[in-house]
Design an enzyme around this catalytic site. Structure first.
Site, PDB file in Angstrom:
ATOM      1  N   ASN A  70     -19.158 -41.969  21.766  1.00  0.00           N
ATOM      2  CA  ASN A  70     -20.398 -41.483  22.387  1.00  0.00           C
ATOM      3  C   ASN A  70     -21.572 -41.639  21.438  1.00  0.00           C
ATOM      4  OD1 ASN A  70     -21.813 -38.759  21.485  1.00  0.00           O
ATOM      5  ND2 ASN A  70     -19.634 -38.620  20.948  1.00  0.00           N
ATOM      6  N   CYS A 129     -23.523 -34.980  12.857  1.00  0.00           N
ATOM      7  CA  CYS A 129     -23.646 -35.955  13.945  1.00  0.00           C
ATOM      8  C   CYS A 129     -23.695 -37.353  13.315  1.00  0.00           C
ATOM      9  CB  CYS A 129     -24.899 -35.688  14.776  1.00  0.00           C
ATOM     10  SG  CYS A 129     -25.102 -36.949  16.051  1.00  0.00           S
ATOM     11  N   ILE A 190     -13.198 -31.886  12.295  1.00  0.00           N
ATOM     12  CA  ILE A 190     -14.335 -32.697  11.898  1.00  0.00           C
ATOM     13  C   ILE A 190     -15.171 -33.080  13.116  1.00  0.00           C
ATOM     14  CG2 ILE A 190     -13.264 -33.746   9.851  1.00  0.00           C
ATOM     15  CD1 ILE A 190     -12.560 -36.200  11.656  1.00  0.00           C
ATOM     16  N   ASN A 191     -16.336 -33.667  12.850  1.00  0.00           N
ATOM     17  CA  ASN A 191     -17.145 -34.263  13.914  1.00  0.00           C
ATOM     18  C   ASN A 191     -16.566 -35.660  14.221  1.00  0.00           C
ATOM     19  OD1 ASN A 191     -19.395 -35.033  15.621  1.00  0.00           O
ATOM     20  ND2 ASN A 191     -20.637 -33.560  14.500  1.00  0.00           N
ATOM     21  N   GLY A 242     -10.668 -32.592  16.579  1.00  0.00           N
ATOM     22  CA  GLY A 242     -10.519 -34.043  16.484  1.00  0.00           C
ATOM     23  C   GLY A 242      -9.221 -34.497  17.123  1.00  0.00           C
ATOM     24  N   GLY A 243      -9.303 -34.879  18.384  1.00  0.00           N
ATOM     25  CA  GLY A 243      -8.158 -35.494  19.051  1.00  0.00           C
ATOM     26  C   GLY A 243      -7.071 -34.553  19.530  1.00  0.00           C
ATOM     27  N   GLY A 264     -12.145 -31.053  22.951  1.00  0.00           N
ATOM     28  CA  GLY A 264     -13.299 -31.694  23.573  1.00  0.00           C
ATOM     29  C   GLY A 264     -12.879 -32.839  24.468  1.00  0.00           C
TER      30      GLY A 264
HETATM   31  O1  RRO Z   1     -25.311 -35.723  20.774  1.00  0.00           O
HETATM   32  C1  RRO Z   1     -24.567 -36.562  20.235  1.00  0.00           C
HETATM   33  O2  RRO Z   1     -24.709 -37.778  20.421  1.00  0.00           O
HETATM   34  C2  RRO Z   1     -23.475 -36.172  19.314  1.00  0.00           C
HETATM   35  C3  RRO Z   1     -23.544 -35.130  18.418  1.00  0.00           C
HETATM   36 BR1  RRO Z   1     -24.976 -33.990  18.320  1.00  0.00          BR
HETATM   37  C4  RRO Z   1     -22.482 -34.896  17.498  1.00  0.00           C
HETATM   38  O3  RRO Z   1     -22.498 -34.003  16.661  1.00  0.00           O
HETATM   39  N1  RRO Z   1     -21.430 -35.732  17.553  1.00  0.00           N
HETATM   40  C5  RRO Z   1     -21.353 -36.737  18.447  1.00  0.00           C
HETATM   41  O4  RRO Z   1     -20.361 -37.467  18.460  1.00  0.00           O
HETATM   42  N2  RRO Z   1     -22.381 -36.946  19.312  1.00  0.00           N
END
Ligand code: RRO
Length: 304
Positions: A70, A129, A190-191, A242-243, A264
């Site tokens: 994304n 992010c 993690i992100n 994460g996953g 998520g």
């Molecule tokens: O909004 C996003 O594109 C986004 C955010 Br804030 C983030 O922390 N992690 C991500 O994969 N996308």
């Protein structure tokens, strides 16, 4: 023998150790209520900043073999408007964790203050992010800046502070330690991980932003390693993200040291029923092995 699925993380009472991860179904009070009704233990909102942001143009999401990439670009209505969504989500009766981003420590602190006033039970600082300049990984790669942000947020908001880290660093424990020394109450790891996809017919990158963040099963082993490493170095709860798709994944993260897990991308593939199926699976795992609570397995893999 009764088995306790309920747990406490930074003083927040969770009926079970699952949480909604930031970024999915977290933009409105009513979508958060749907997740609450699906039995999540807590929810994390979409990241919110001081001012409204439109985000990137489409396409913003692409499916790949083991997950999603994304590049939404932080679309959000701004914290002033978002207060109403927080209030609505609060009626669900479980902890609401507001994900906060900013372009400076002052912005983080101001958004956090307003979120706390609107009823946030805790704050998750998004310093990770992978694709928004000056509001994401550049912060999360700088332990001193992370510490500065945590300090000002703690002074201003008076709520438990989670810090969501990026794996895009040489040593994630250095950033985790800096956050905790500055007063962080929990670390989320993690992100998403920087990634891209290219359409071979058009020859163009698929996402409008070209680069995005990979989530889903593809990043699970990376996230698990990060949780394992952080758990060894800090004394605050670690939240795995994460996953995580099945109860087996959730148990694996807990054995690595996660006090709770965030879900998520699995919602996109399996629907909100994942909260119940993961919780049920954890329960059966504990029962079959004579554990009495979730806490008993947190970090157990480190004992070997
Ligand atoms: O909004 C996003 O594109 C986004 C955010 Br804030 C983030 O922390 N992690 C991500 O994969 N996308």
């Amino acid at each position: 023998m009764s088995i306790r699925l309920s747990t406490e993380v930074t003083g927040l009472k969770l009926a079970n150790p699952t949480m909604l991860a930031a970024g999915i179904l977290g933009l409105t009070g009513s979508s958060l209520r749907n997740v609450i009704d699906a039995s999540a233990g807590a929810v994390v909102t979409k990241s919110v900043g001081l001012k409204q942001r439109e985000g990137y143009p489409n396409p913003t999401v692409v499916q790949v073999k083991c997950g999603l990439i994304n590049a939404m670009g932080l679309p959000n209505p701004g914290i002033h408007y978002f207060r109403e969504e927080i209030r609505e989500a609060k009626e669900g009766g479980i902890p609401i964790i507001v994900s906060v981003y900013g372009f400076s420590p002052e912005e983080f602190a101001e958004v956090a203050r307003i979120a706390a006033e609107a009823g946030a039970d805790a704050l998750e600082l998004n310093v990770s992010c992978p694709h928004v300049e000056k509001a994401g990984v550049e912060i999360g790669q700088d332990p001193q800046l992370v510490a500065e942000i945590v300090e000002v947020v703690k002074k201003r908001a008076h709520k438990p502070v989670f810090v969501k880290l990026t794996s895009h660093v040489a040593d994630i424990t250095e950033v985790a330690k800096a956050a905790v020394e500055a007063g962080a109450d929990a670390i989320t790891a993690i992100n998403t991980v920087k990634a891209m996809a290219i359409n071979i017919e058009t020859t163009w990158p698929i996402l409008a932003n070209k680069i995005g963040g990979l989530s889903g099963p593809a990043i699970k082993p990376i996230a698990l390693r990060c949780v394992y490493e952080i758990f060894q170095e800090v004394d605050v709860p670690v939240i795995g993200c994460g996953g995580i798709t099945t109860w087996r994944d959730a148990v694996e993260f807990m054995l690595a040291g996660a006090s709770a897990v965030q879900i998520g991308t699995a919602i996109a593939f399996k629907g909100t029923g994942v909260f119940k199926s993961i919780t049920r699976g954890i329960y059966t795992y504990l029962r079959k092995r004579d554990f009495r609570s979730v806490r008993e397995i947190v970090g157990l893999s480190h004992c070997h």
